[in-house]
Design an enzyme around this catalytic site. Structure first.
Site, PDB file in Angstrom:
ATOM      1  CE  LYS A   1      -3.907   1.816   2.759  1.00  0.00           C
ATOM      2  NZ  LYS A   1      -4.746   1.537   3.964  1.00  0.00           N
TER       3      LYS A   1
ATOM      4  CB  SER B   1      -7.999   3.414   2.934  1.00  0.00           C
ATOM      5  OG  SER B   1      -7.134   2.870   3.923  1.00  0.00           O
TER       6      SER B   1
ATOM      7  CB  SER C   1      -8.496   0.299   5.896  1.00  0.00           C
ATOM      8  OG  SER C   1      -9.168   1.499   6.162  1.00  0.00           O
TER       9      SER C   1
END
Length: 491
Positions: free
Chosen positions: A74, A149, A173
């Site tokens: 990420k 996210s 997330s």
């Protein structure tokens, strides 16, 4: 390579049926076929081809499952010398001169970072629709959200590009996207994986997590990443060791399971039916499973508490993103104008809204009314959850109340007060408020879309979560599932 688990990939490397260079070539070929998903920020094809060639000449260590393991991180994990943007315009040109602890562990074990994955800007968003690079699309249906996210990482694992990807989990997330994408998403006990070098959102809630396609693979990765780190003030030493070695579905049969009766009754008929089928199958193998009550007022307060605490912490954590200390600068006549112009230009509307709410909660007049009150309610929620774990080993929760929603129904939507109190989609926040281990695995498919179940245990009982999740995976029979190329389930 797209269906290979970490365990299988390691076996192929040991028997010389595949080489690191072949792994990388297959991964990038696969990625090229999934560009429509818009899951990446940075791809490192040329760099990793050189690295893979060097690994081709090394002996594969029998006990190193991370060797030549391809993965994406990420884009809020600092990677030295590699652009790290957190999917925000204000950091679009930021290249760190330091490395996060987690990516460094992976590097030391000769894993191969293929690139950085897209996320909701600065980790703030639950849909995968707020990255600087645009919407991240669900690989099962391109018209639906992935959740966020950690959207890009989830998509890349679900599409079979890589068997493992890093994410972070502040509210849900990792675990919510895992449910929407039909994969395994794990958030460990708070502090067991170092956050050094991970861009903060809300430090009292932030946890490094990750995605795999099997429970076995999740346990394998945790054996390497669960390390105490003195560079992280919140880092804790694990009380357990050998998660993969001690992985046992039969051990889970000695545990007491529970689920929330009030949340279960709110679910729609089809999804509730899938959960009830699982509960019946657990009882058939002599698992004790009980429907329990949880204070309704605390469940209705979940999202409000999360919003006040996380938004307030975000304002403090990201105060240096002002165009002066960090971030792309937009000039002005005074330093105040520079800050105003840089932030106006650099942040998206979702981030700005959260900063405004967080700042409001931290003003002198509102700290007692909002921020301190939210922390007190958090304590009540944690105490109620602790009471559950004092009696039961495992708490099962729905990962979401529906299959992944259509993108068209989500964009620019503002939640109403009634929707805020519809707490089923907020239940995973419990794991962040308490800091307990929490793992989402696939449960079933409805309308050709995956739905997930979330497995929880008390803090530091991560092994129990793995064991119970393995049992459920065996019962359900969904393992190492890969979405059809480019979301071709649907027109």
């Amino acid at each position: 390579m797209k269906y290979y688990s970490i365990k299988k990939l390691h076996q192929l490397l040991l028997t010389k049926k595949i080489t690191p260079s072949r792994i990388i070539k297959d991964a990038f070929t696969n990625l090229a076929q999934h560009q429509i998903l818009n899951a990446t920020v940075t791809e490192l094809a040329a760099e990793v081809a050189i690295l893979a060639k060097k690994l081709d000449d090394l002996v594969v260590p029998k006990d190193n499952y991370l060797f030549a393991l391809p993965y994406f991180a990420k884009d809020n994990f600092a990677t030295k010398g590699i652009k790290t943007t957190a999917s925000s315009k204000i950091l679009e040109n930021f290249v760190p001169n330091y490395e996060s602890t987690v990516t460094n562990i992976l590097k030391e074990h000769h894993s191969i970072l293929l690139g950085k994955s897209a996320l909701d800007e600065l980790g703030m968003g639950g849909h995968g629709l707020y990255a600087l690079t645009g919407d991240v699309l669900n690989p099962w249906d391109l018209t639906r959200i992935t959740g966020g996210s950690s959207s890009g990482s989830a998509v890349l694992v679900a599409a079979g590009v890589v068997p493992f990807a890093l994410g972070t989990d502040t509210g849900d997330s990792v675990r919510k996207p895992a449910g929407y994408c039909g994969i395994v998403g794990f958030k460990p006990t708070y502090g067991l994986i170092s956050r050094y070098g991970v861009f903060p959102y809300a430090p009292s809630l932030d946890t490094v997590g990750y995605f795999t396609r099997t429970v076995e693979d999740s346990a394998i990765v945790f054996d390497y990443l669960a390390q105490e780190d003195h560079q992280d003030a919140t880092s804790l030493k694990s009380k357990e060791y050998g998660y993969f070695k001690n992985l046992s579905s039969s051990a889970a049969k000695k545990q007491k399971f529970a689920y929330l009766k009030n949340a279960h009754l709110i679910l729609g008929d089809e999804i509730r039916g899938q959960f009830e089928q699982l509960y019946d199958k657990l009882k058939a193998v002599e698992i004790s499973i009980t429907a329990i009550d949880f204070p309704e007022d605390l469940l209705k307060a979940l999202m409000s508490v999360y919003m006040v605490i996380s938004f307030a912490e975000a304002v403090s954590s990201n105060s240096m993103l002002d165009g002066i200390n960090f971030g792309t600068r937009v000039e002005g006549d005074t330093y105040q104008e520079v800050m105003m112009n840089s932030r106006t230009n650099g942040f998206g509307h979702v981030v700005k809204r959260r900063y405004v709410i967080g700042s409001y909660a931290l003003t002198k007049d509102n700290q007692t009314l909002l921020f301190l009150k939210a922390k007190r309610v958090r304590r009540l929620i944690v105490d109620a959850l602790a009471a559950v774990f004092a009696e039961y080993d495992i708490l099962l929760l729905p990962a979401a109340s529906t299959i992944a929603p259509k993108i068209s129904t989500i964009k620019d939507k503002i939640l109403t007060e009634d929707e805020l109190e519809n707490y089923v989609d907020d239940l995973l926040v419990l794991g962040n408020l308490m800091g307990n281990p929490s793992l989402t695995i696939p449960l079933a498919f409805l309308e050709k879309m995956p739905i997930g179940i979330n497995v929880n245990a008390a803090p530091f009982a991560d092994q129990k979560v793995f064991n119970a999740s393995l049992l459920i995976e065996e019962i359900v029979g969904i393992k190492n599932k890969v979405a059809p190329q480019g979301g071709k389930n649907h027109g």
